[in-house]
Scaffold this motif. Structure first.
Motif, short mmCIF file in Angstrom:
data_model
loop_
_atom_site.label_atom_id
_atom_site.label_comp_id
_atom_site.label_asym_id
_atom_site.label_seq_id
_atom_site.Cartn_x
_atom_site.Cartn_y
_atom_site.Cartn_z
N MET A 114 15.54 -69.24 18.11
CA MET A 114 14.22 -69.05 17.84
C MET A 114 14.23 -68.21 16.21
N SER A 165 9.26 -71.55 18.04
CA SER A 165 8.00 -71.03 19.06
C SER A 165 7.62 -71.83 20.04
N ALA A 225 10.01 -73.66 22.59
CA ALA A 225 10.35 -72.57 23.50
C ALA A 225 9.23 -73.10 24.67
N TYR A 226 8.05 -72.59 24.30
CA TYR A 226 7.10 -72.88 25.32
C TYR A 226 7.07 -74.38 25.86
N LYS A 235 9.88 -74.33 28.80
CA LYS A 235 9.36 -73.54 29.75
C LYS A 235 8.43 -74.34 30.54
N GLY A 239 15.52 -67.26 24.72
CA GLY A 239 15.38 -67.09 23.04
C GLY A 239 16.31 -66.44 22.56
N ALA A 258 10.25 -63.44 16.33
CA ALA A 258 10.90 -64.18 17.59
C ALA A 258 10.92 -63.31 18.75
N ARG A 259 10.94 -61.95 18.78
CA ARG A 259 10.93 -61.09 19.70
C ARG A 259 9.62 -61.21 20.42
N CYS A 281 8.79 -64.22 22.06
CA CYS A 281 9.42 -64.59 23.76
C CYS A 281 8.66 -63.45 24.59
N ILE A 292 9.69 -64.72 28.41
CA ILE A 292 11.14 -65.24 28.27
C ILE A 292 12.13 -64.28 27.73
N PHE A 318 14.91 -62.37 25.51
CA PHE A 318 15.38 -62.42 24.00
C PHE A 318 16.61 -61.81 23.79
#
Length: 360
Positions: free
Chosen positions: A9, A16, A19-20, A23, A31, A60-61, A64, A69, A71
């Motif tokens: 990430m 971003s 990651a979506y 999932k 992440g 990024a945090r 997530c 998810i 991180f």
């Protein structure tokens, strides 16, 4: 049980959305941001949309958290300094033009991250690169160029091994940037309009020479500009300030356009020529990584790409010991030592790639 994947990430829109999508496909996504540089003054995250500083970690945090998810932040600062920054500086000392993004991909985003991911019992790592991994009939894995996607990033990933490719997912494969931003906006991610990364993340002002003088620890000596006959035609401020094909920033006028043709660290000379003298019939590449094929035993047709923005050109490649000799069907401009030469088959699969040693 869902397969576990560690998603790199950067705090940007690509990773971003990646990651979506993972999932959504049913993976157990974790992440991870790789913290490689913390100097916000040098790494101007907000303006440049970079991927290496504290602001990137926070973006990024938040993503997530929005995606629900886990991180983590992994500190890879030392390996980044050893394998990317030091390499970058050393190559310029040698009169070459390195590609630090390729080194970062190889040593940090894959070697270091994949090792950590496997330790976490993940089956895969994933990134937001625009690239496609294919499993070929010969059982090998290769990255396949998307000829229709201007964001295709396979060139910068030629160094990945078969093991790494087997354990990598590329969720943005086949998707274009506009669609990625649309997805991010639709699902409510605040990074949907965050600008793309520009230039080199650890040099915020694009002043490579100044960075090397400051960080390299060696005094950069001025020297002579010479023409192709060896005649002195001016003074340069140090070889780290120049790259093959460069015209602007020479600091001297000649009454006609002149370009950097060659950089000689042994004599501390920069050779200048007219544009027509920058064209070469081929190149020699070293440190070869094979991808779609195990080796090149006989002369093989390939499409050669000699810089990120270069349109692949039809060529013939031949093994020369551990190196690759490439002969272009049409001469190419500014073959640059230190840059990557990546060779594709007609379907866009990477056959192999290496580091340009010289034009031939």
């Amino acid at each position: 049980m869902a397969e576990k994947v560690v998603m790199a990430m950067s705090g940007g829109v690509d990773s971003s959305v990646g990651a979506y999508l993972l999932k959504k496909q049913g993976y157990d996504v974790i992440g991870v941001t790789m913290q490689i540089w913390q100097d916000e003054k040098r790494c101007d995250i907000e303006d440049k949309g970079g991927c290496c500083g504290l602001s990137a970690v926070e973006d990024a945090r938040k993503v997530c958290a929005d995606l629900d998810i886990p991180f983590y932040v992994f500190n890879f600062k030392q390996i980044f300094k050893d394998k990317v920054i030091n390499y970058f500086i050393d190559e310029y000392y040698l009169g070459r033009t390195p590609n630090p993004c390729i080194a970062c991909n190889k040593h940090v985003k894959w070697e270091a991250l994949l090792a950590r991911a496997l330790f976490m019992e993940a089956q895969y790592i994933a990134t937001g690169h625009y690239a496609k991994i294919t499993e070929l009939k010969n059982g090998r894995y290769a990255l396949q160029m998307d000829f229709n996607n201007p964001k295709d990033q396979t060139y910068a990933l030629y160094g990945l091994t078969q093991f790494q490719l087997k354990h990598t997912l590329m969720p943005l494969s086949g998707i274009e940037k506009d669609e990625v931003r649309s997805i991010a906006k639709e699902i409510g991610l605040k990074v949907f309009n965050k600008p793309d990364s520009q230039e080199i993340c650890f040099i915020s002002d694009n002043n490579y020479g100044g960075f090397i003088e400051e960080e390299g620890g060696k005094k950069i000596l001025p020297g002579n500009f010479v023409n192709t006959d060896g005649d002195i035609i001016g003074k340069h401020k140090g070889i780290v300030h120049y790259t093959v094909g460069q015209r602007k920033g020479l600091g001297i006028a000649f009454g006609k356009p002149m370009f950097v043709k060659e950089i000689n660290p042994l004599t501390n000379e920069v050779v200048l020529s007219e544009n027509k003298e920058l064209f070469s019939e081929g190149l020699m590449a070293s440190d070869i990584n094979y991808m779609a094929v195990e080796s090149v035993k006989e002369p093989m047709e390939a499409y050669a790409k000699i810089r990120y923005s270069h349109k692949p050109v039809l060529s013939e490649i031949t093994a020369q010991g551990e190196n690759i000799l490439c002969k272009f069907k049409e001469s190419q401009r500014a073959v640059t030592p230190g840059q990557a030469a990546v060779f594709y088959d007609k379907d866009g699969n990477i056959l192999c790639g290496g580091v340009i040693e010289r034009a031939v």
